[in-house]
Design an enzyme around this catalytic site. Structure first.
Site, PDB file in Angstrom:
ATOM      1  N   HIS B 264       1.816  -5.902   8.928  1.00 62.33           N
ATOM      2  CA  HIS B 264       2.581  -5.011   8.040  1.00 62.33           C
ATOM      3  C   HIS B 264       1.637  -4.351   7.028  1.00 62.33           C
ATOM      4  O   HIS B 264       1.610  -3.127   6.882  1.00 62.33           O
ATOM      5  CB  HIS B 264       3.660  -5.826   7.321  1.00 62.33           C
ATOM      6  CG  HIS B 264       4.528  -5.026   6.400  1.00 62.33           C
ATOM      7  ND1 HIS B 264       5.732  -4.500   6.790  1.00 62.33           N
ATOM      8  CD2 HIS B 264       4.371  -4.661   5.107  1.00 62.33           C
ATOM      9  CE1 HIS B 264       6.276  -3.835   5.779  1.00 62.33           C
ATOM     10  NE2 HIS B 264       5.470  -3.920   4.739  1.00 62.33           N
ATOM     11  N   GLU B 265       0.850  -5.168   6.341  1.00 60.53           N
ATOM     12  CA  GLU B 265      -0.054  -4.621   5.320  1.00 60.53           C
ATOM     13  C   GLU B 265      -1.155  -3.775   5.941  1.00 60.53           C
ATOM     14  O   GLU B 265      -1.644  -2.822   5.324  1.00 60.53           O
ATOM     15  CB  GLU B 265      -0.647  -5.751   4.467  1.00 60.53           C
ATOM     16  CG  GLU B 265       0.377  -6.663   3.768  1.00 60.53           C
ATOM     17  CD  GLU B 265       1.385  -5.916   2.888  1.00 60.53           C
ATOM     18  OE1 GLU B 265       1.086  -4.778   2.475  1.00 60.53           O
ATOM     19  OE2 GLU B 265       2.482  -6.455   2.648  1.00 60.53           O
ATOM     20  N   HIS B 268       0.076  -0.304   6.061  1.00 59.79           N
ATOM     21  CA  HIS B 268      -0.153   0.358   4.769  1.00 59.79           C
ATOM     22  C   HIS B 268      -1.626   0.764   4.627  1.00 59.79           C
ATOM     23  O   HIS B 268      -1.953   1.856   4.175  1.00 59.79           O
ATOM     24  CB  HIS B 268       0.196  -0.592   3.616  1.00 59.79           C
ATOM     25  CG  HIS B 268       1.664  -0.718   3.327  1.00 59.79           C
ATOM     26  ND1 HIS B 268       2.466   0.356   3.050  1.00 59.79           N
ATOM     27  CD2 HIS B 268       2.473  -1.812   3.246  1.00 59.79           C
ATOM     28  CE1 HIS B 268       3.710  -0.062   2.807  1.00 59.79           C
ATOM     29  NE2 HIS B 268       3.745  -1.376   2.929  1.00 59.79           N
ATOM     30  N   GLU B 294       5.978   3.054   3.461  1.00 59.00           N
ATOM     31  CA  GLU B 294       6.666   1.949   4.130  1.00 59.00           C
ATOM     32  C   GLU B 294       6.823   2.253   5.620  1.00 59.00           C
ATOM     33  O   GLU B 294       6.802   1.339   6.450  1.00 59.00           O
ATOM     34  CB  GLU B 294       8.029   1.708   3.468  1.00 59.00           C
ATOM     35  CG  GLU B 294       8.717   0.430   3.892  1.00 59.00           C
ATOM     36  CD  GLU B 294       8.023  -0.843   3.413  1.00 59.00           C
ATOM     37  OE1 GLU B 294       7.125  -0.774   2.549  1.00 59.00           O
ATOM     38  OE2 GLU B 294       8.376  -1.931   3.932  1.00 59.00           O
TER      39      GLU B 294
END
Lengths: 498, 498
Positions: B264-265, B268, B294
């Site tokens: 997930h990160e 980003h 996001e």
């Protein structure tokens, strides 16, 4: 106290920005990915310019003028704070903005070129950049000197060590210079006549080194709630207020290299952690100067942790940590390993006795360069001649000679003497501490630094910049900074004199 | 272009200060010793005030006015940069300095109280502080709204997601609200009728988890020369330009919890690392807004890394990493574990299908609070009623209810919708990417993200803030942000629809 309060708020902001830069600088040396270097340089440059602009804003000068009229309402610390604010303002505002920018850029460039020049022992590569850096530092020294009423070298020195002057250094260094070559020769003769110390058999696993380092940091008094230990290529003490970060580097072939580095930086850290919380971020709450800072690291490393008493405590710890047994692991052998004297080319590898010779040489050379009496082109010759005179060594190339240190290429002229002034102050303070507190040495033999730390906290750390260096030493030791206690310490430790 | 150039220099300084704060914030969450908290808060506050003062200085407004006359000489990026400079200036200068200070202090205080209130499920403790924070945020919203020509909620939302408006969100969320409860029920029925997925038998050593995480970060395309992976209590993506630092936390009982957080990160981080270097530190070089940010994390984590294709690649990697064998370690079982749907109280633990319900509720509540239609005292009742309506759950206490999130106590109103807008954008972008590049899904089955990364870089990351969010989506997917692709994705993945 309106003007004073406004100044205090201004310096709180400047202090916070400097703390921020301290953490960013630490990160740069420890964790930062390579590709972030350019961005980090930009961040640090912008923070530095912002702090500088706040400091030299006309408003600061106005407030300093107005605060003069409030002096009678101020307490002792506030008055000292005002004095230190004025000092900071004078230093910063003395130098025109374009000279600040030009000297900073030139220093960055020559420091970068220096890395390659040192690698290749290529002084000619560095020379034009060093000349430009020196030229601009001389201008900085002249500008500051005009504002402070000092000659250029003293003005630069004052930036590292407030209140220190060549007139104070010269007699101290002259005394050392008179004694040192003879002392080095005598110690070497004495050590040559004795059996050589036994090397500790390795390897020494890094994890075990680290664990012992942390244990000893704690024993010395490092507060881990307000600091850290990490790894970097060049050990240092940095970080921020209430966030003091020291570093070391580990070598699996050396039992105590990293450890002694840790103890040295712990001495610096105790000073930083012992500054009074009430005055954090105010100029009066800062450490007094580089000589006194270095005295705290050398006091812990050289005076305390290489003492026979501490060796008696450390030797069994080392043996237990690395599973050592036998004659190499005795306190006596450890102490002899720690006090081995041998002239060498590299300053940072020098032992306690020959180290000052490196400083005497650099001080003489940089004084001459700033005065305009020594051209950059003549530096290698002068450096090598000094090494022959002082240490009897023939420098084979400039990598082992005048290219070894970052200071000059990085624009630091006036910094070198603080190393040996620190060694003198360390000897003087340690002697006074042990005389005042007879339990200090027996404590060290038990790994207990409580009494030493308390004495240092009361007599040095807690004073911050309330007093000048010599006033702190006078109050703590009964006399201003002198060379005698350092000489006595060397003769006692290395020649066995009483 | 004199005025434009002066503005660019101003924003370079602001950007560098924000980057410095980014690294300090990262350090605070990862390495900082406890005792440094107060000093760090001071550093961050001072940097924030300095950056704010530079931005709202009269000179910035003057230059923005003058630059208006230079528009014809500017290129496309410079014009967009000027637009973003003006947006930043309007946001910052709209709020009087004393309101900035008061709202920031109130938020700090209520966030602090919130930690204790949540711990003890004690809403009454938080209520007065939250009310004060809300009151001040409403004032901020009114002040910004007046300057931007927006209603207060839209003005706050615009601070997180430039250009986003309630008028755009409402129909998207209405469509979701109409479909979601039925979808959740149908998926749960379907999954109840099937055999439950087999849990992966642990434990899962942290070092092995970390090594696999690093391998997958590299595969996705994280550039370790310009970033790091570390550990923190709450995973995040932070740091600075060319120094993107993501964190995770490891749980030896969970095979893929930390790993999915890392992915997930990493989504980003790819966005941050893919912003055009030419525009670093300029407003036009920033990521476009929180919805699009996001979307990048959810695209990597939810769309790509929970796809059956990637599960086929990941399952044997997991088995090899943890020495797993048998039916639990098949790609099919892994995919079923990853797509398990079960309504729960805690938003951050929610699965992909129930997560939007948490956001619909929070969006409705915070819209009403900012509009003055919902008092803080009535929040718990309204929250619990919404949880019954949307997820059929009876909230047993406020710790599992309206006290679970930091956003409102921390003063963030207008942030919540960006999570689900991001999920919608992720589905829309991933669908367009796979249609444009048929090799993307087969690539994922081999752990090869090259085609996906290249498409995202070209169509999203490299655009930075050149265009508005909807313009980026229109150019990349042929339509503005919509809810259909997200609905289709959910029905396809969870109900097997084509």
């Amino acid at each position: 106290m309106q003007a004073y309060d406004a100044l205090a708020a201004t310096f709180t902001r400047i202090g916070a920005i400097q703390d921020a830069a301290g953490i960013l600088g630490w990160d740069m040396q420890t964790l930062m990915p390579d590709g972030a270097a350019e961005g980090r340089a930009e961040q640090l440059a912008q923070l530095s310019v912002v702090a500088h602009e706040i400091l030299v804003a006309p408003r600061t000068g106005d407030l300093l003028g107005q605060a003069q009229d409030e002096t009678k309402d101020l307490g002792e610390w506030e008055r000292a704070n005002l004095r230190e604010m004025r000092r900071a303002y004078l230093h910063a505002s003395a130098v025109p903005a374009d000279l600040v920018a030009a000297s900073s850029k030139a220093a960055s460039r020559s420091e970068m070129v220096w890395r390659e020049a040192r690698q290749n022992a290529d002084f000619a590569l560095l020379a034009p950049h060093l000349a430009e850096t020196l030229r601009l530092q001389r201008e900085v020294g002249q500008a500051k000197g005009a504002a402070l009423g000092l000659d250029p070298y003293d003005a630069l020195l004052d930036g590292y060590d407030p209140g220190m002057r060549r007139a104070a250094i010269d007699p101290l260094f002259a005394a050392l210079r008179a004694e040192l070559p003879g002392l080095i020769a005598t110690v070497q003769e004495k050590q040559a006549a004795e059996a050589a110390p036994l090397p500790l058999p390795g390897p020494f696993p890094v994890e075990a080194q680290k664990a012992l380092g942390l244990t000893l940091m704690k024993a010395v008094g490092f507060d881990f709630a307000r600091g850290r230990l990490d790894v970097s290529l060049h050990p240092f003490c940095g970080g921020a207020t209430d966030d003091v970060r020291i570093t070391t580097r580990y070598d699996a072939a050396s039992a105590t290299g990293a450890l002694m580095g840790v103890l040295h930086e712990t001495g610096h850290a105790l000073y930083e952690q012992g500054r009074p919380a009430r005055w954090h971020h105010q100029p009066v709450g800062s450490a007094r100067g580089m000589s006194l800072h270095e005295s705290q690291s050398l006091l812990v490393e050289m005076q305390a942790c290489r003492s026979p008493e501490f060796c008696a405590y450390l030797a069994p710890q080392l043996a237990a940590t690395f599973g050592g047994e036998g004659a190499a692991w005795t306190a006596e052998n450890l102490h002899r390993l720690y006090t081995r004297v041998a002239p060498g080319f590299i300053r940072v590898d020098a032992d306690e006795v020959t180290y000052p010779a490196h400083i005497l040489l650099r001080y003489a050379l940089e004084s001459a360069m700033v005065a305009g009496d020594l051209a950059v082109a003549d530096l290698p010759g002068a450096f090598n001649e000094g090494m022959r005179d002082l240490l009897g060594l023939s420098v084979p190339n400039d990598r082992l000679g005048c290219l070894q240190d970052i200071h000059w290429p990085g624009g630091s002229f006036g910094y070198f003497p603080t190393y040996t002034l620190g060694a003198m102050a360390a000897a003087q303070l340690f002697r006074a501490a042990c005389a005042a507190e007879p339990g200090i040495l027996p404590g060290l033999a038990q790994g207990d630094f409580t009494q030493l730390r308390t004495w240092l906290r009361d007599h040095v750390h807690a004073k911050a910049s309330l007093l000048e260096t010599d006033e702190i030493l006078l109050a703590a030791t009964g006399k201003p900074l002198g060379a005698e206690d350092f000489g006595r310490h060397l003769r006692r430790r290395y020649l066995g004199e009483a």
